[in-house]
Design an enzyme around this catalytic site. Structure first.
Site, PDB file in Angstrom:
ATOM      1  N   HIS A 192       0.839  -1.196   0.000  1.00 39.05           N
ATOM      2  CA  HIS A 192       0.000   0.000   0.000  1.00 39.05           C
ATOM      3  C   HIS A 192       0.875   1.248   0.000  1.00 39.05           C
ATOM      4  O   HIS A 192       2.076   1.190   0.260  1.00 39.05           O
ATOM      5  CB  HIS A 192      -0.907   0.022   1.231  1.00 39.05           C
ATOM      6  CG  HIS A 192      -0.153   0.172   2.522  1.00 39.05           C
ATOM      7  ND1 HIS A 192       0.568  -0.858   3.086  1.00 39.05           N
ATOM      8  CD2 HIS A 192       0.026   1.250   3.337  1.00 39.05           C
ATOM      9  CE1 HIS A 192       1.134  -0.433   4.204  1.00 39.05           C
ATOM     10  NE2 HIS A 192       0.838   0.845   4.376  1.00 39.05           N
TER      11      HIS A 192
ATOM     12  N   ASP B  24       0.818   5.274   1.702  1.00 42.10           N
ATOM     13  CA  ASP B  24       0.190   5.950   2.827  1.00 42.10           C
ATOM     14  C   ASP B  24      -0.632   7.151   2.378  1.00 42.10           C
ATOM     15  O   ASP B  24      -0.239   7.887   1.470  1.00 42.10           O
ATOM     16  CB  ASP B  24       1.247   6.394   3.836  1.00 42.10           C
ATOM     17  CG  ASP B  24       1.780   5.230   4.657  1.00 42.10           C
ATOM     18  OD1 ASP B  24       1.240   4.120   4.521  1.00 42.10           O
ATOM     19  OD2 ASP B  24       2.746   5.437   5.422  1.00 42.10           O
TER      20      ASP B  24
ATOM     21  N   HIS C 237       4.724  -0.069   0.039  1.00 37.76           N
ATOM     22  CA  HIS C 237       5.424  -0.867   1.039  1.00 37.76           C
ATOM     23  C   HIS C 237       4.470  -1.871   1.670  1.00 37.76           C
ATOM     24  O   HIS C 237       3.254  -1.779   1.511  1.00 37.76           O
ATOM     25  CB  HIS C 237       6.079   0.031   2.095  1.00 37.76           C
ATOM     26  CG  HIS C 237       5.143   1.002   2.744  1.00 37.76           C
ATOM     27  ND1 HIS C 237       4.655   2.127   2.099  1.00 37.76           N
ATOM     28  CD2 HIS C 237       4.574   1.028   3.986  1.00 37.76           C
ATOM     29  CE1 HIS C 237       3.855   2.810   2.900  1.00 37.76           C
ATOM     30  NE2 HIS C 237       3.781   2.158   4.045  1.00 37.76           N
TER      31      HIS C 237
ATOM     32  N   ARG D 296       5.772  -8.704  16.336  1.00 36.16           N
ATOM     33  CA  ARG D 296       6.369  -7.418  15.989  1.00 36.16           C
ATOM     34  C   ARG D 296       5.413  -6.301  16.366  1.00 36.16           C
ATOM     35  O   ARG D 296       4.193  -6.436  16.186  1.00 36.16           O
ATOM     36  CB  ARG D 296       6.671  -7.344  14.489  1.00 36.16           C
ATOM     37  CG  ARG D 296       7.209  -5.996  13.998  1.00 36.16           C
ATOM     38  CD  ARG D 296       7.424  -6.013  12.494  1.00 36.16           C
ATOM     39  NE  ARG D 296       8.024  -4.776  12.002  1.00 36.16           N
ATOM     40  CZ  ARG D 296       7.331  -3.752  11.509  1.00 36.16           C
ATOM     41  NH1 ARG D 296       6.014  -3.820  11.438  1.00 36.16           N
ATOM     42  NH2 ARG D 296       7.961  -2.668  11.089  1.00 36.16           N
TER      43      ARG D 296
END
Length: 341
Positions: A219, A221, A275, A285
């Site tokens: 995607h 941002d 990304h 994470r």
């Protein structure tokens, strides 16, 4: 563990269909032997008396935004104690029982504050192995009194990171000689309350699925800038020159990336890079993301006059509405393509 979302139970039918269609060899995520380090910029140099040193630092910021769309910063003014408390509060929040955190009235905030996976996925590429709390900062003051510590830390983080985002945005505009109607464009249109904070957790993923599922789909941002604090685990990958590159984590730095709004504002000079996040088989994470966004009626207009405009003028509201419509129809954001001239 009662805090884990029911990924396998929810995805069971779709995973079985994929296996029966003999797609069990499909790999969405490749294995990488090497990691790259993003450009690392020391913001301490912005405080130097030497004008050449300050300008060199600003030029490095602009160059990284043009060539990579991503960079890292250290000596940014956000204290280690505050970042540590954000991670601590984040872990406490995600370790709440799933039944509790997924309830409509959790935290006293709107139901869509908590998100997990993609229960409405129709194919393997849409399955996500992650959970998140999505906080418009304007909502934080409504958080219930049972979570005072969480609210205080989010408010402190937002208050610290907003001026940092404004500083970086103004540097980027300055280095591109953007000619705007107002010299205070970001100060007048982007506020702490118009921005968003997202807390992300990526649980360990079963070995047989880790190469077939995303933590977060590819995607771009929907912001001017995004500022991300992440732990040591890693998983961020970006698309550069047609190839996915695994980014070496640096928990001592903040990751900055250019969003779609700045790409349009700079007439394509600064790059909003696609990304994604891949999952780990062994470790969970965590990350904290701040999205520097304007008021909904803010006009986004290309401000580089050395070449014809690439994008038509649009408001942030129009951009968001187009993306929300596309997500409902296709499961993916449309980004800037709708606004190309």
């Amino acid at each position: 563990m009662d805090y884990e979302p029911p990924f396998l139970e929810t995805y069971k039918t779709l995973l079985q269909e994929e296996d029966s269609n003999r797609n069990n060899d499909l790999l969405l995520v490749e294995n990488f032997d090497d990691e790259i380090e993003l450009p690392l910029i020391d913001l301490n140099r912005l405080n130097e008396n030497n004008l050449d040193v300050r300008d060199e630092c600003m030029e490095e910021i602009s160059d990284a935004a043009r060539r990579w769309g991503f960079f890292q910063i250290v000596n940014h003014g956000i204290s280690k104690d505050l970042l540590g408390m954000m991670l601590f509060e984040e872990m406490k929040l995600f370790y709440q029982p799933f039944v509790k955190k997924s309830s409509d009235n959790f935290l006293g905030l709107p139901p869509r504050t908590y998100r997990w996976g993609n229960p409405s996925a129709t194919n393997l590429k849409q399955l996500l192995w992650s959970e998140a709390f999505h906080f418009p900062i304007s909502d934080i003051s409504m958080m219930d009194n049972q979570h005072k510590s969480l609210r205080w830390n989010i408010e402190a983080f937002a208050a610290a990171v907003t001026p940092l985002a404004q500083c970086l945005a103004e540097i980027l505009a300055c280095k591109m000689n953007m000619i705007m109607k107002s010299k205070n464009y970001f100060k007048e249109n982007c506020f702490q309350e118009s921005s968003i904070i997202r807390l992300n957790r990526y649980p360990p993923c079963p070995k047989q699925l880790s190469s077939k599922l995303y933590g977060l789909m590819p995607h771009n941002d929907s912001s001017f800038l995004s500022i991300v604090y992440q732990d040591h685990v890693g998983g961020l990958e970006l698309l550069k020159d047609g190839k996915w590159i695994h980014v070496k984590p640096n928990p001592g730095a903040l990751v900055i990336n250019i969003g779609d709004l700045f790409q349009a504002l700079s007439n394509g000079i600064y790059k909003s890079i696609k990304h994604r996040v891949v999952v780990s088989q062994k470790e969970e994470r965590y990350s904290v993301a701040f999205f520097y966004c304007p008021l909904l009626e803010t006009l986004i207009q290309s401000h580089i006059y050395t070449k014809p405009a690439m994008y038509k003028n649009f408001t942030f509201r129009e951009y968001r509405e187009q993306n929300e419509k596309a997500v409902k129809q296709t499961g993916d954001k449309i980004g800037l393509s709708k606004f190309l001239l």
